[in-house]
Design an enzyme around this catalytic site. Structure first.
Site, PDB file in Angstrom:
ATOM      1  N   SER A  31       0.852  -1.188   0.000  1.00  0.00           N
ATOM      2  CA  SER A  31       0.000   0.000   0.000  1.00  0.00           C
ATOM      3  C   SER A  31       0.885   1.234   0.000  1.00  0.00           C
ATOM      4  O   SER A  31       1.867   1.282   0.723  1.00  0.00           O
ATOM      5  CB  SER A  31      -0.874   0.019   1.255  1.00  0.00           C
ATOM      6  N   HIS A  62      -5.544  -3.785  -4.007  1.00  0.00           N
ATOM      7  CA  HIS A  62      -4.422  -4.626  -4.435  1.00  0.00           C
ATOM      8  C   HIS A  62      -4.736  -5.211  -5.808  1.00  0.00           C
ATOM      9  O   HIS A  62      -5.521  -6.139  -5.937  1.00  0.00           O
ATOM     10  CB  HIS A  62      -4.202  -5.784  -3.459  1.00  0.00           C
ATOM     11  N   HIS A  84      -2.011 -12.464   0.298  1.00  0.00           N
ATOM     12  CA  HIS A  84      -1.944 -12.531   1.760  1.00  0.00           C
ATOM     13  C   HIS A  84      -2.443 -13.888   2.259  1.00  0.00           C
ATOM     14  O   HIS A  84      -3.358 -14.481   1.682  1.00  0.00           O
ATOM     15  CB  HIS A  84      -2.806 -11.431   2.385  1.00  0.00           C
ATOM     16  N   TYR A  86      -4.227 -14.411   4.805  1.00  0.00           N
ATOM     17  CA  TYR A  86      -5.624 -14.357   5.270  1.00  0.00           C
ATOM     18  C   TYR A  86      -6.637 -14.541   4.140  1.00  0.00           C
ATOM     19  O   TYR A  86      -7.826 -14.726   4.386  1.00  0.00           O
ATOM     20  CB  TYR A  86      -5.921 -13.042   6.019  1.00  0.00           C
ATOM     21  N   GLU A  87      -6.170 -14.500   2.901  1.00  0.00           N
ATOM     22  CA  GLU A  87      -7.094 -14.747   1.795  1.00  0.00           C
ATOM     23  C   GLU A  87      -7.480 -16.222   1.716  1.00  0.00           C
ATOM     24  O   GLU A  87      -8.412 -16.585   1.003  1.00  0.00           O
ATOM     25  CB  GLU A  87      -6.474 -14.274   0.483  1.00  0.00           C
ATOM     26  N   ALA A 114       2.338  -1.641   4.280  1.00  0.00           N
ATOM     27  CA  ALA A 114       1.742  -0.729   5.250  1.00  0.00           C
ATOM     28  C   ALA A 114       1.731  -1.474   6.582  1.00  0.00           C
ATOM     29  O   ALA A 114       1.506  -2.680   6.609  1.00  0.00           O
ATOM     30  CB  ALA A 114       0.317  -0.394   4.841  1.00  0.00           C
ATOM     31  N   MET A 212       0.389  -7.691   8.093  1.00  0.00           N
ATOM     32  CA  MET A 212      -0.169  -9.000   7.718  1.00  0.00           C
ATOM     33  C   MET A 212       0.529  -9.622   6.521  1.00  0.00           C
ATOM     34  O   MET A 212      -0.052 -10.455   5.825  1.00  0.00           O
ATOM     35  CB  MET A 212      -1.670  -8.842   7.423  1.00  0.00           C
ATOM     36  N   SER A 213       1.759  -9.224   6.271  1.00  0.00           N
ATOM     37  CA  SER A 213       2.454  -9.755   5.085  1.00  0.00           C
ATOM     38  C   SER A 213       3.955  -9.805   5.360  1.00  0.00           C
ATOM     39  O   SER A 213       4.393  -9.859   6.506  1.00  0.00           O
ATOM     40  CB  SER A 213       2.188  -8.850   3.879  1.00  0.00           C
ATOM     41  N   ASN A 236      -0.715   3.834  10.625  1.00  0.00           N
ATOM     42  CA  ASN A 236      -1.568   4.086  11.807  1.00  0.00           C
ATOM     43  C   ASN A 236      -0.814   3.616  13.039  1.00  0.00           C
ATOM     44  O   ASN A 236       0.081   2.788  12.925  1.00  0.00           O
ATOM     45  CB  ASN A 236      -2.870   3.273  11.682  1.00  0.00           C
ATOM     46  N   HIS A 248      -9.298  -0.209   7.229  1.00  0.00           N
ATOM     47  CA  HIS A 248      -8.560  -0.296   5.970  1.00  0.00           C
ATOM     48  C   HIS A 248      -8.553   1.064   5.274  1.00  0.00           C
ATOM     49  O   HIS A 248      -7.589   1.434   4.612  1.00  0.00           O
ATOM     50  CB  HIS A 248      -9.226  -1.368   5.091  1.00  0.00           C
TER      51      HIS A 248
HETATM   52  N1  HPA Z   1      -2.120  -4.053  12.106  1.00  0.00           N
HETATM   53  C1  HPA Z   1      -1.906  -5.017  11.178  1.00  0.00           C
HETATM   54  N2  HPA Z   1      -1.694  -4.739   9.907  1.00  0.00           N
HETATM   55  C2  HPA Z   1      -1.689  -3.452   9.533  1.00  0.00           C
HETATM   56  C3  HPA Z   1      -1.895  -2.417  10.437  1.00  0.00           C
HETATM   57  C4  HPA Z   1      -2.128  -2.738  11.800  1.00  0.00           C
HETATM   58  O1  HPA Z   1      -2.337  -1.868  12.671  1.00  0.00           O
HETATM   59  N3  HPA Z   1      -1.818  -1.244   9.734  1.00  0.00           N
HETATM   60  C5  HPA Z   1      -1.550  -1.590   8.450  1.00  0.00           C
HETATM   61  N4  HPA Z   1      -1.481  -2.916   8.311  1.00  0.00           N
END
Ligand code: HPA
Length: 273
Positions: A31, A62, A84, A86-87, A114, A212-213, A236, A248
């Site tokens: 991202s 994506h 990912h 989680y997919e 990200a 998550m990656s 964040n 997201h």
């Molecule tokens: N947690 C997990 N994955 C993320 C986050 C988060 O706060 N921000 C961007 N991807």
């Protein structure tokens, strides 16, 4: 040969039939770097969905394609959109795109993403050079019969992120006047964001950022002896560290805000590799 190994080499045959250059640098566009591909010249584009056996990303924001071409004097293979865990794909499928970039010729991998900031000195918008990772909460992509043509059964992970490349990131960032911090990235499976208690635990374990990656990709790359560099865009503060609810949309918004800076850094980094 296992089914997966056969699938991998079939996909490899398909990819090399489409390109006439040998990529040197592999790049995963997370991202915030989605438009990076616009800077790549003499492009060949391969849609993931056309590659036999290839996992196709389903996440909004994506896209799914390889962009192969030139940046400065370097041959690049970039993933616009990653896959990912989680997919729902088996973990070896998640790293299949990384393995294919190495098989196509790339010896260096740059991963970007990200991530949520755990280190309290970070802010949304901070860029972080990944110096190490924690991936103990996600199934290893190396589980299963070892693919000996890729790497050894018990690969060393004491230096996943190449020290010279981390130093180069800092050299470039200081010349461009872009602040880049160092940190440890922790991978979760997702797709849910974490609880504040989990973030507190991850902080105690030594993590500076969570996402998550990436770590499974870096591990698969290291298994194949690639030189790996990673940069996180802190979009964040992680759960419990700010009053903002995680979404997201917030992640995408910060990633878009910082994309010019991020692009400038990665472009110059690649130029100097
Ligand atoms: N947690 C997990 N994955 C993320 C986050 C988060 O706060 N921000 C961007 N991807």
């Amino acid at each position: 040969m296992t089914n997966h190994e056969k699938e991998l080499y079939d996909a490899y045959e398909f990819i090399i039939s489409k390109i006439d250059t040998k990529p040197e640098i592999a790049l995963v566009l997370g991202s915030g770097l989605g438009d990076f591909a616009d800077h790549i010249e003499d492009k060949t584009i391969i849609d993931y969905k056309d590659i036999p056996g290839f996992p196709v990303s389903t996440v909004s924001g994506h896209e799914g394609k390889y962009i192969i071409g030139r940046l400065y004097d370097k041959q690049i293979i970039a993933m616009k959109g990653r896959v990912h865990f989680y997919e729902g794909y088996p973990i070896e499928k998640v790293v299949m795109p990384i393995r294919l970039m190495k098989l196509a010729g790339a010896e260096t991998l740059i991963v970007t993403n990200a991530a949520g900031g755990i280190n309290k000195s970070f802010n949304p918008g901070t860029l972080m050079a990944i110096t190490d990772h924690i991936t103990s909460f996600v199934r290893s992509p190396l589980i299963g019969k070892n693919i000996d043509s890729l790497g050894v059964r018990f690969p060393d992970m004491s230096n996943v992120y190449d020290e010279d490349l981390v130093n180069l990131i800092h050299e470039v960032s200081s010349d461009l006047n872009i602040e880049v911090k160092d940190g440890v990235y922790l991978q979760t499976t997702g797709p849910n964001y974490e609880t504040p208690a989990e973030i507190k635990m991850f902080g105690l374990l030594g993590a500076d950022a969570v996402g998550m990656s990436t770590a499974c990709e870096a591990m698969a790359a290291k298994h194949m002896n690639m030189r790996v560099a990673g940069i996180s865009c802190i979009t964040n503060m992680a759960a419990g560290l700010s009053d903002t609810k995680l979404s997201h949309e917030e992640v995408k918004k910060t990633a878009d805000m910082i994309s010019d800076k991020f692009t400038k850094l990665v472009k110059e980094f690649i130029r100097r590799i």
